[in-house]
Design an enzyme around this catalytic site. Sequence first.
Site, PDB file in Angstrom:
ATOM      1  N   GLU A  49      64.408  76.386  37.813  1.00  0.00           N
ATOM      2  CA  GLU A  49      63.958  75.848  36.529  1.00  0.00           C
ATOM      3  C   GLU A  49      65.102  75.789  35.533  1.00  0.00           C
ATOM      4  O   GLU A  49      65.963  76.671  35.519  1.00  0.00           O
ATOM      5  CB  GLU A  49      62.863  76.749  35.937  1.00  0.00           C
ATOM      6  N   LYS A  67      67.130  76.536  32.413  1.00  0.00           N
ATOM      7  CA  LYS A  67      67.132  77.668  31.484  1.00  0.00           C
ATOM      8  C   LYS A  67      67.502  77.137  30.107  1.00  0.00           C
ATOM      9  O   LYS A  67      68.662  76.975  29.776  1.00  0.00           O
ATOM     10  CB  LYS A  67      68.136  78.741  31.921  1.00  0.00           C
ATOM     11  N   ARG A 103      62.446  82.074  23.020  1.00  0.00           N
ATOM     12  CA  ARG A 103      61.300  82.370  23.874  1.00  0.00           C
ATOM     13  C   ARG A 103      60.065  82.434  23.005  1.00  0.00           C
ATOM     14  O   ARG A 103      60.091  83.049  21.942  1.00  0.00           O
ATOM     15  CB  ARG A 103      61.510  83.725  24.550  1.00  0.00           C
ATOM     16  N   ARG A 156      60.303  86.989  21.816  1.00  0.00           N
ATOM     17  CA  ARG A 156      60.649  87.822  22.955  1.00  0.00           C
ATOM     18  C   ARG A 156      60.470  89.289  22.613  1.00  0.00           C
ATOM     19  O   ARG A 156      60.166  90.102  23.456  1.00  0.00           O
ATOM     20  CB  ARG A 156      62.104  87.544  23.298  1.00  0.00           C
ATOM     21  N   GLU A 175      59.737  78.179  26.261  1.00  0.00           N
ATOM     22  CA  GLU A 175      60.998  78.222  25.526  1.00  0.00           C
ATOM     23  C   GLU A 175      61.020  76.987  24.630  1.00  0.00           C
ATOM     24  O   GLU A 175      60.734  75.874  25.078  1.00  0.00           O
ATOM     25  CB  GLU A 175      62.185  78.206  26.506  1.00  0.00           C
ATOM     26  N   PHE A 234      56.687  77.264  30.849  1.00  0.00           N
ATOM     27  CA  PHE A 234      57.045  77.586  32.231  1.00  0.00           C
ATOM     28  C   PHE A 234      56.106  78.584  32.887  1.00  0.00           C
ATOM     29  O   PHE A 234      56.236  78.869  34.069  1.00  0.00           O
ATOM     30  CB  PHE A 234      58.505  78.041  32.352  1.00  0.00           C
ATOM     31  N   ARG A 277      62.115  93.538  34.195  1.00  0.00           N
ATOM     32  CA  ARG A 277      63.248  92.704  34.582  1.00  0.00           C
ATOM     33  C   ARG A 277      63.388  92.832  36.090  1.00  0.00           C
ATOM     34  O   ARG A 277      64.014  93.768  36.585  1.00  0.00           O
ATOM     35  CB  ARG A 277      64.520  93.202  33.873  1.00  0.00           C
ATOM     36  N   LYS A 291      68.606  84.619  36.929  1.00  0.00           N
ATOM     37  CA  LYS A 291      69.245  83.536  36.188  1.00  0.00           C
ATOM     38  C   LYS A 291      70.640  83.241  36.719  1.00  0.00           C
ATOM     39  O   LYS A 291      71.345  84.128  37.190  1.00  0.00           O
ATOM     40  CB  LYS A 291      69.286  83.848  34.689  1.00  0.00           C
TER      41      LYS A 291
END
Length: 594
Positions: A250, A252, A257, A273, A303, A343, A419, A425
């Site tokens: 996807e 970025k 966010r 975020r 985003e 997303f 995470r 990423k």
Amino acid sequence: MNFIDVAKIYEKIEATTGRLEMIDYLKNLFLSTPPEILDKIVYLTLGNIAASFEGIELGVGEKLFLRALSLATGIPQERLEEEYPKLGDIGKLAEWAVSKKAAQSFFTEDLTVERVFDTLSKVARATGEGAQDLKVRLIAGILSDAKPLEARYIARIVTEKLRLGVRDMTVLDALSEAFLKGRAYRDKLERKYNIYPDIGKIAKVVAEKGIKGLDEITITLGIPVRPMLAQRLRSAEEIMEKIGPRIFAEFKYDGERMQIHVWKDGKVKIFSRRLEDITEPYPDVREYVSKAVEGHEVVLDCETVAINPDTGEILPFQELMHRRRKYGVEEAMKTYPTVTYAFDLLYLDGRELLDEQLDDRRKILKEILKENEKARLVQYEEIDGNVEELERFFEHAVEMGTEGLVVKDPKSIYQAGVRGWSWIKLKRSYISKMIEPVDLVVVGAFWGKGKRAGTYGALLMAAYSPEEDVFKTVCKMGSGFTDEELARMPKLLEDYKIDHKHPSVISNIEADVYFVPVKVAQVLGDEITLSPTHTCGWNKVRKNAGLAIRFPRFMGWRDDKGPQDATTEEEIIEMYKEQLKVVEVEETKSEEEA
Ligand SMILES: Nc1ncnc2c1ncn2[C@@H]1O[C@H](COP(=O)(O)OP(=O)(O)OP(=O)(O)O)[C@@H](O)[C@H]1O
């Protein structure tokens, strides 16, 4: 419940150095608290009066607090100010002052937790004219009934200096010990906290209902879910190895966010975020997103980026931040309109979707999102085992003004607050700036939109290759023009207009208008990146890739230069390589520092 019992436990917590001991004190505090006020105890213990995402600040300055302390104790403010540096802590000072006064009076009322909490809430909510005086009176009111130890903690809480060192995770540990049979449900409790990070409410539910209470905690419109975050790897290959052959790659986007909650009646709340409520500065986002999901209740993970209104190109992140700073919202909306890319979908019409696979969440998201010009689905590609394809898509993403890719495992669930390795990423790693402008030839143009309707929105620019005597494209330039320059542009370029691509131009891009390559402009970009579309440097740096100038800006016409004097392909390649060296040096430097 009397506040003194709480203060005594705070005193013990303050004295302890062991984490387990701290948890034990908290556990006892929670067990001795009537469940219906446990939320209040939890907020106070964290030095607050509400869940942190509510953003309620007590924010009483020291000066103001000293006024209240003086009013409550009859000790002149100057005297307090004199004593303060000796004691070095506002809590100790309040304790000292109240103990001096207590020696002379006997008729004070016991302070309850409720009274302390409610008074602090009033302090936090007091606004407008007379708010300062009201705060002073409110604080003085509880201080005059406080015992010295109580005054210590009241002082620290109102000035936001409690610093017991108790954090949310410690509270969760203590709640598990107190109400959930030790550690057995600790993970589940944390998962619930991640989707409902109001720790006071959670405490109350588990105190009242135990393990069964946990199941009552669900995603709730208006309560932010802690966002899932991404790991980072350096190459497409590593990522594919880590996740497995089938992936979602996807874009970025480099924006803000946004977790967007939409109610059935169209009401919207937006969380950042860090879970702050950022609904207010984004009236445009509220409108176009609620329209796109009309009739549904949703929690979307998105985003939002700022775009150039005239070209539709994505602007760097900083431009979006004008919303919060320099400009008024109205003006910022015009100068920096936004586009929101959804997303993920965490919740739909009463149904929690976190435990569905990304494959399924994406399918549902596609079904319900009625895309409009500004509320869009994330741009992504499903790739199965082809590393080169992933690399190419990465280059494409960078060229489109994004930071790179977030690569995701289609089989993964949404891990709120984690995470994890199911999102990885891949960012462009160049940090160096392109400092020197280049001179490029105009070979095509694209019609503008909005304010630029009737003129060009962007120009297709090319570098010169003297060996082949051709022009190869290297960027689409839509920024840096003044209004007058824009207005003049069609006329200025009229003489060179042709109805097909000029034979000496090598381009993969279809323009709306083509020109004989004559006009030269000075262009400054942010950096040079690999490109799957532009032909400059094609196959010379990397197979099946060319080079592109990122975020190019018009610096002026170079009428003193003819097309053969333009920057050459070879020079652009050299600049790209130079830039890489700088990056390598910088990377080694920062690795050494780390
Ligand atoms: N398609 C996307 N999927 C997930 N996150 C995206 C996407 N596009 C942009 N983002 C942004 O990228 C971030 C993912 O990286 P990460 O979770 O590491 O956040 P971060 O710590 O803020 O890092 P960074 O500085 O790289 O944005 C998200 O927080 C989000 O703001």
